[in-house]
Motif scaffolding. Sequence first.
Motif, PDB file in Angstrom:
ATOM      1  N   ALA A 154       0.843  -1.189   0.000  1.00 15.27           N
ATOM      2  CA  ALA A 154       0.000   0.000   0.000  1.00 15.27           C
ATOM      3  C   ALA A 154       0.880   1.241   0.000  1.00 15.27           C
ATOM      4  N   GLN A 155       0.241   2.398  -0.241  1.00 13.35           N
ATOM      5  CA  GLN A 155       0.999   3.636  -0.306  1.00 13.35           C
ATOM      6  C   GLN A 155       0.355   4.681   0.571  1.00 13.35           C
ATOM      7  N   SER A 156       1.196   5.615   1.040  1.00 15.81           N
ATOM      8  CA  SER A 156       0.698   6.777   1.775  1.00 15.81           C
ATOM      9  C   SER A 156       1.410   8.002   1.234  1.00 15.81           C
ATOM     10  N   GLY A 157       0.962   9.180   1.652  1.00 13.84           N
ATOM     11  CA  GLY A 157       1.548  10.419   1.182  1.00 13.84           C
ATOM     12  C   GLY A 157       2.906  10.685   1.789  1.00 13.84           C
ATOM     13  N   GLY A 158       3.576  11.728   1.282  1.00 15.10           N
ATOM     14  CA  GLY A 158       4.900  12.070   1.748  1.00 15.10           C
ATOM     15  C   GLY A 158       4.877  12.796   3.077  1.00 15.10           C
ATOM     16  N   ALA A 159       6.091  12.933   3.668  1.00 14.09           N
ATOM     17  CA  ALA A 159       6.220  13.596   4.966  1.00 14.09           C
ATOM     18  C   ALA A 159       6.006  15.098   4.849  1.00 14.09           C
ATOM     19  N   LEU A 160       6.185  15.673   3.639  1.00 13.43           N
ATOM     20  CA  LEU A 160       6.062  17.115   3.482  1.00 13.43           C
ATOM     21  C   LEU A 160       4.668  17.604   3.862  1.00 13.43           C
ATOM     22  N   ASN A 161       3.630  16.846   3.499  1.00 15.75           N
ATOM     23  CA  ASN A 161       2.269  17.238   3.859  1.00 15.75           C
ATOM     24  C   ASN A 161       2.069  17.260   5.363  1.00 15.75           C
ATOM     25  N   LEU A 200     -15.406  16.618  12.081  1.00 16.75           N
ATOM     26  CA  LEU A 200     -16.661  16.309  11.377  1.00 16.75           C
ATOM     27  C   LEU A 200     -16.607  16.776   9.924  1.00 16.75           C
ATOM     28  N   VAL A 201     -15.988  17.936   9.684  1.00 17.73           N
ATOM     29  CA  VAL A 201     -15.850  18.423   8.307  1.00 17.73           C
ATOM     30  C   VAL A 201     -14.954  17.485   7.497  1.00 17.73           C
ATOM     31  N   VAL A 202     -13.844  17.046   8.109  1.00 16.22           N
ATOM     32  CA  VAL A 202     -12.931  16.124   7.426  1.00 16.22           C
ATOM     33  C   VAL A 202     -13.633  14.801   7.131  1.00 16.22           C
ATOM     34  N   VAL A 203     -14.387  14.289   8.113  1.00 19.54           N
ATOM     35  CA  VAL A 203     -15.115  13.031   7.928  1.00 19.54           C
ATOM     36  C   VAL A 203     -16.160  13.177   6.816  1.00 19.54           C
ATOM     37  N   PRO A 273      -7.437  13.647  10.834  1.00 21.94           N
ATOM     38  CA  PRO A 273      -6.653  14.606  10.039  1.00 21.94           C
ATOM     39  C   PRO A 273      -5.407  13.991   9.409  1.00 21.94           C
ATOM     40  N   MET A 274      -4.710  13.106  10.141  1.00 27.08           N
ATOM     41  CA  MET A 274      -3.523  12.466   9.584  1.00 27.08           C
ATOM     42  C   MET A 274      -3.873  11.613   8.366  1.00 27.08           C
ATOM     43  N   ALA A 275      -4.973  10.886   8.454  1.00 28.40           N
ATOM     44  CA  ALA A 275      -5.397  10.063   7.311  1.00 28.40           C
ATOM     45  C   ALA A 275      -5.709  10.939   6.106  1.00 28.40           C
ATOM     46  N   ASN A 276      -6.333  12.091   6.367  1.00 29.10           N
ATOM     47  CA  ASN A 276      -6.675  13.009   5.289  1.00 29.10           C
ATOM     48  C   ASN A 276      -5.430  13.533   4.583  1.00 29.10           C
ATOM     49  N   VAL A 277      -4.320  13.655   5.348  1.00 29.59           N
ATOM     50  CA  VAL A 277      -3.064  14.137   4.786  1.00 29.59           C
ATOM     51  C   VAL A 277      -2.290  13.011   4.101  1.00 29.59           C
ATOM     52  N   VAL A 287     -10.307   4.031   5.052  1.00 28.46           N
ATOM     53  CA  VAL A 287      -9.159   3.955   5.949  1.00 28.46           C
ATOM     54  C   VAL A 287      -9.530   4.368   7.374  1.00 28.46           C
ATOM     55  N   VAL A 288     -10.370   5.400   7.531  1.00 29.14           N
ATOM     56  CA  VAL A 288     -10.691   5.885   8.883  1.00 29.14           C
ATOM     57  C   VAL A 288     -11.835   5.111   9.533  1.00 29.14           C
ATOM     58  N   LEU A 289     -12.561   4.296   8.767  1.00 28.93           N
ATOM     59  CA  LEU A 289     -13.689   3.564   9.359  1.00 28.93           C
ATOM     60  C   LEU A 289     -13.272   2.638  10.499  1.00 28.93           C
ATOM     61  N   PRO A 290     -12.203   1.826  10.360  1.00 30.46           N
ATOM     62  CA  PRO A 290     -11.779   1.003  11.505  1.00 30.46           C
ATOM     63  C   PRO A 290     -11.430   1.834  12.738  1.00 30.46           C
ATOM     64  N   LEU A 291     -10.840   3.015  12.536  1.00 29.00           N
ATOM     65  CA  LEU A 291     -10.498   3.888  13.665  1.00 29.00           C
ATOM     66  C   LEU A 291     -11.752   4.410  14.351  1.00 29.00           C
TER      67      LEU A 291
END
Length: 324
Positions: A154-161, A200-203, A273-277, A287-291
Amino acid sequence: MLKPDPFLLSLLATLGIATLAPCHGAAVPVFQTLAIALIALMFFLQGARLSRAAVISGLTAWKLHLTILGCTFVLFPLLGLGLHALVPGLLLPDVWTGILFLCCLPSTVQSSIAFTSIARGNVPAAVCSATASNILGIFITPVLVGIVLAKQGAQSGGALNIVLQLLLPFVLGQILQPWIGGWAQRHKKLLSFSDRGSILVVVYTAFSEAIVQGLWHRLPLTEVALIALVDSVLLACVLVITAFGSRGLGYSREDEIAIVFCGSKKTLASGVPMANVLFPASTVGLVVLPLMIYHQIQLFVCAVMAQRFARTAVKEASGNLKEG
């Protein structure tokens, strides 16, 4: 009797709104920009509210803090990878990504401290460990996510974000803390509504994208039940290991309580927020549903445990008084 968590009800309502009226078209970039701005504001306010004295005062119990951080950032990822290796086909790939992401997150602050206090544990240690976990999580979680998910393809975004959207606002808040920290503390309740509103806005934004992509066609109720099962197994394993492990290491009852409650929590406030980034918009909802499910399970189970710890402490105190 345990009352339903108002924030959970708000999350469920947000999911309902996203299902019935997802944002689409020209509204998508507006909500995405708003989500980024609110995330930055939330981490800025976290930096402004955080007292440096509270962190420094608890640093002396380094062994206890290392134990809790080890549970959060080492034990959890190992358990997540172990479960994935045992039953890789149990959940959808994006959902497994969410489980592994959950395992890489820092602990909560408020609920860890609250449950430790109710259970009559080491509250100063809980304050320091939970705070340190959240600060270090800004650095550790992206690295862990990269390491853990790389093994799964799997992949995730870079540290810069992470630096631009989370760390930089937090550092600015800390720099300005001597001037605005008092105001932030006096308006803590009002700002907590701001934090939760940001989530809530992010969700809503994330699940709107997922709904448009056909989330509920890809995710039947049986999959939701399986997510709850995996979350429950994770929590049960950590609770057992932290309880018996802390006793084996010779910690006091008060320290054991802090380890159990701080070491088993995962933050929804920073996790969303971290997942959104870190993840593409098309996958954030899954991705955030299990959390989100883990969040409610941990609150319910730990509330019951905290009350049991408290009753045991009262009985022990009464017994000591009678003997005296």
